[in-house]
Enzyme design. Structure first.
Site, PDB file in Angstrom:
ATOM      1  CE  LYS A  23       2.451 -10.546  -1.105  1.00  0.00           C
ATOM      2  NZ  LYS A  23       1.964  -9.171  -0.891  1.00  0.00           N
TER       3      LYS A  23
ATOM      4  NE  ARG B 269       5.081  -7.856  -5.564  1.00  0.00           N
ATOM      5  CZ  ARG B 269       5.373  -8.262  -4.320  1.00  0.00           C
ATOM      6  NH1 ARG B 269       6.016  -9.377  -4.117  1.00  0.00           N
ATOM      7  NH2 ARG B 269       4.991  -7.536  -3.295  1.00  0.00           N
TER       8      ARG B 269
ATOM      9  NE  ARG C 152       6.147  -4.175   6.539  1.00  0.00           N
ATOM     10  CZ  ARG C 152       5.897  -4.961   5.499  1.00  0.00           C
ATOM     11  NH1 ARG C 152       5.631  -6.233   5.688  1.00  0.00           N
ATOM     12  NH2 ARG C 152       5.877  -4.486   4.282  1.00  0.00           N
TER      13      ARG C 152
ATOM     14  NE  ARG D 293       9.606  -4.035   3.679  1.00  0.00           N
ATOM     15  CZ  ARG D 293       8.800  -4.971   3.191  1.00  0.00           C
ATOM     16  NH1 ARG D 293       8.542  -6.056   3.905  1.00  0.00           N
ATOM     17  NH2 ARG D 293       8.263  -4.829   2.006  1.00  0.00           N
TER      18      ARG D 293
ATOM     19  NE  ARG E 208       5.431  -1.872  -1.044  1.00  0.00           N
ATOM     20  CZ  ARG E 208       5.496  -2.033   0.277  1.00  0.00           C
ATOM     21  NH1 ARG E 208       5.764  -0.995   1.053  1.00  0.00           N
ATOM     22  NH2 ARG E 208       5.310  -3.214   0.811  1.00  0.00           N
TER      23      ARG E 208
HETATM   24  P1  B4P Z   1       3.141  -8.819   5.524  1.00  0.00           P
HETATM   25  O1  B4P Z   1       2.606 -10.176   5.718  1.00  0.00           O
HETATM   26  O2  B4P Z   1       4.564  -8.599   5.903  1.00  0.00           O
HETATM   27  O3  B4P Z   1       2.989  -8.229   4.059  1.00  0.00           O
HETATM   28  P2  B4P Z   1       3.305  -8.816   2.643  1.00  0.00           P
HETATM   29  O4  B4P Z   1       1.971  -8.901   1.960  1.00  0.00           O
HETATM   30  O5  B4P Z   1       4.117 -10.057   2.738  1.00  0.00           O
HETATM   31  O6  B4P Z   1       4.290  -7.679   2.062  1.00  0.00           O
HETATM   32  P3  B4P Z   1       4.791  -7.001   0.729  1.00  0.00           P
HETATM   33  O7  B4P Z   1       3.913  -7.338  -0.435  1.00  0.00           O
HETATM   34  O8  B4P Z   1       4.932  -5.573   1.084  1.00  0.00           O
HETATM   35  O9  B4P Z   1       6.272  -7.402   0.517  1.00  0.00           O
HETATM   36  P4  B4P Z   1       7.240  -8.215  -0.417  1.00  0.00           P
HETATM   37  O10 B4P Z   1       8.326  -8.511   0.500  1.00  0.00           O
HETATM   38  O11 B4P Z   1       6.584  -9.369  -1.103  1.00  0.00           O
HETATM   39  O12 B4P Z   1       2.188  -7.860   6.344  1.00  0.00           O
HETATM   40  C1  B4P Z   1       2.347  -6.460   6.374  1.00  0.00           C
HETATM   41  C2  B4P Z   1       2.049  -5.915   7.755  1.00  0.00           C
HETATM   42  O13 B4P Z   1       0.711  -6.202   8.153  1.00  0.00           O
HETATM   43  C3  B4P Z   1       2.949  -6.521   8.846  1.00  0.00           C
HETATM   44  O14 B4P Z   1       3.386  -5.493   9.675  1.00  0.00           O
HETATM   45  C4  B4P Z   1       2.036  -7.490   9.582  1.00  0.00           C
HETATM   46  O15 B4P Z   1       2.382  -7.638  10.926  1.00  0.00           O
HETATM   47  C5  B4P Z   1       0.682  -6.831   9.431  1.00  0.00           C
HETATM   48  N1  B4P Z   1      -0.413  -7.811   9.406  1.00  0.00           N
HETATM   49  C6  B4P Z   1      -0.398  -9.021   8.783  1.00  0.00           C
HETATM   50  N2  B4P Z   1      -1.591  -9.651   8.972  1.00  0.00           N
HETATM   51  C7  B4P Z   1      -2.364  -8.800   9.725  1.00  0.00           C
HETATM   52  C8  B4P Z   1      -3.706  -8.856  10.238  1.00  0.00           C
HETATM   53  N3  B4P Z   1      -4.482  -9.918  10.030  1.00  0.00           N
HETATM   54  N4  B4P Z   1      -4.174  -7.804  10.924  1.00  0.00           N
HETATM   55  C9  B4P Z   1      -3.395  -6.693  11.145  1.00  0.00           C
HETATM   56  N5  B4P Z   1      -2.118  -6.584  10.694  1.00  0.00           N
HETATM   57  C10 B4P Z   1      -1.614  -7.615   9.984  1.00  0.00           C
HETATM   58  O16 B4P Z   1       7.710  -7.204  -1.595  1.00  0.00           O
HETATM   59  C11 B4P Z   1       8.486  -6.041  -1.405  1.00  0.00           C
HETATM   60  C12 B4P Z   1       9.026  -5.481  -2.746  1.00  0.00           C
HETATM   61  O17 B4P Z   1       9.979  -6.424  -3.336  1.00  0.00           O
HETATM   62  C13 B4P Z   1       8.034  -5.219  -3.873  1.00  0.00           C
HETATM   63  O18 B4P Z   1       7.371  -3.968  -3.733  1.00  0.00           O
HETATM   64  C14 B4P Z   1       8.968  -5.284  -5.132  1.00  0.00           C
HETATM   65  O19 B4P Z   1       9.675  -4.080  -5.306  1.00  0.00           O
HETATM   66  C15 B4P Z   1       9.969  -6.371  -4.790  1.00  0.00           C
HETATM   67  N6  B4P Z   1       9.554  -7.697  -5.299  1.00  0.00           N
HETATM   68  C16 B4P Z   1       9.221  -8.775  -4.526  1.00  0.00           C
HETATM   69  N7  B4P Z   1       8.830  -9.816  -5.298  1.00  0.00           N
HETATM   70  C17 B4P Z   1       8.908  -9.399  -6.593  1.00  0.00           C
HETATM   71  C18 B4P Z   1       8.605 -10.022  -7.845  1.00  0.00           C
HETATM   72  N8  B4P Z   1       8.121 -11.264  -7.898  1.00  0.00           N
HETATM   73  N9  B4P Z   1       8.804  -9.320  -8.992  1.00  0.00           N
HETATM   74  C19 B4P Z   1       9.302  -8.066  -8.949  1.00  0.00           C
HETATM   75  N10 B4P Z   1       9.587  -7.406  -7.795  1.00  0.00           N
HETATM   76  C20 B4P Z   1       9.398  -8.060  -6.607  1.00  0.00           C
END
Ligand code: B4P
Length: 190
Positions: free
Chosen positions: A14, A89, A128, A134, A145
C-alpha cells in the site's frame, strides 16, 4: 475530487504504490501508519498510546484514528483528492469515512485491493524488519497483524464491493507492473 483507498494486508504494498500514485495524480497522501509512527518518534502522548497497540500488531481504537482523519480532511479541504493508505481498517472506520466525505460533498471513487499470499507478505515484512527497525516487523507481531487483518479489516472488501467500488489487483510482481494495473483503473476516473 478523486478519492482512492489503497487496501490490502500488511506488507501488500500500500505504502509503496501510494508513493507512485502521489507523483502521477497529485493527490494528498493520508497514511495513518506514517502519522502514528511520526507521533511515536516525537514521543507524544498519542505516540505512546500508538506504540502500545502497534508493537503488538493490534489496531488502535477506532475513535482515536477517526479523530485524526477528521481533522486532516478538514485541514486539506482544498485538496484535489486523497489517497487513503491504511485507512479504513474496520467496518466502523469505513462507515465513518463515507460520512466525513459526504459532509464535504465528496465520496470514495475507487478502492484498490492489492492481493498477496500470506507467505509472500511474511517474507516481505521480515525482510523490511531487518532494515527498518520497525517494532512491528518481527514474526510474532506479523502473525498477529495478519490475524487482525482477516478478522477486522478484510470484511471491508464486501462493504466496498456492494458499493461497486472494489477493484482487485494482483499485488505480486514488479512494483512498476503492479502500478500499471492500478493506473489502468485510475485513468478511467480522471
Ligand atoms: P509497504 O508498502 O510498506 O506495506 P504496507 O502495506 O503499506 O504496510 P502496513 O500495512 O504494514 O503498515 P501501516 O503503516 O499501514 O510494503 C511492505 C514491504 O514490501 C516493503 O518493504 C516494500 O518494499 C515491499 N514491497 C512492496 N511492494 C513489493 C513488491 N511488488 N514486491 C516485493 N516487495 C514489495 O500500519 C502499521 C500499523 O499501524 C498497524 O498494524 C496498526 O497497528 C496501526 N494503524 C495504522 N492505521 C490504522 C487504522 N486505520 N486503525 C487502527 N490502527 C492503525
Amino acid at each position: 475530487m478523486i478519492n482512492v483507498v489503497i487496501f490490502g494486508a500488511p506488507g501488500s504494498g500500500k505504502g509503496t504504490q501510494s508513493q507512485l500514485l502521489i507523483k502521477k495524480y497529485g493527490l494528498t497522501h493520508v497514511s495513518t501508519g506514517d502519522i502514528l509512527r511520526a507521533e511515536i518518534k516525537a514521543g507524544t502522548e498519542l505516540g505512546k498510546l500508538a506504540d502500545s497497540y502497534m508493537s503488538k500488531g493490534h489496531l488502535l481504537p477506532d475513535e482515536v484514528v477517526i479523530e485524526i482523519l477528521d481533522e486532516l480532511i478538514r485541514r486539506h479541504s482544498d485538496a484535489k483528492g486523497f489517497i487513503f493508505d491504511g485507512f479504513p481498517r474496520t467496518l466502523a472506520q469505513g462507515a465513518e469515512l463515507d460520512k466525513m466525505l459526504s459532509g464535504n460533498d465528496t465520496q470514495i471513487s475507487l478502492v484498490i485491493s492489492l492481493e498477496v499470499s500470506d507467505a509472500e507478505l511474511i517474507d516481505r515484512l521480515l525482510k523490511r524488519g531487518q532494515i527498518s527497525g520497525r517494532s512491528d516487523d518481527n514474526r510474532e507481531t506479523i502473525e498477529s497483524r495478519l490475524k487482525v487483518y482477516y478478522s477486522q479489516t478484510s470484511p471491508l472488501k464486501e462493504f466496498y464491493a456492494k458499493q461497486g467500488k472494489l477493484k482487485i489487483i494482483e499485488g505480486v510482481g514488479t512494483v512498476e507492473d503492479i502500478f500499471k494495473s492500478i493506473e489502468k483503473e485510475l485513468d478511467k476516473e480522471f
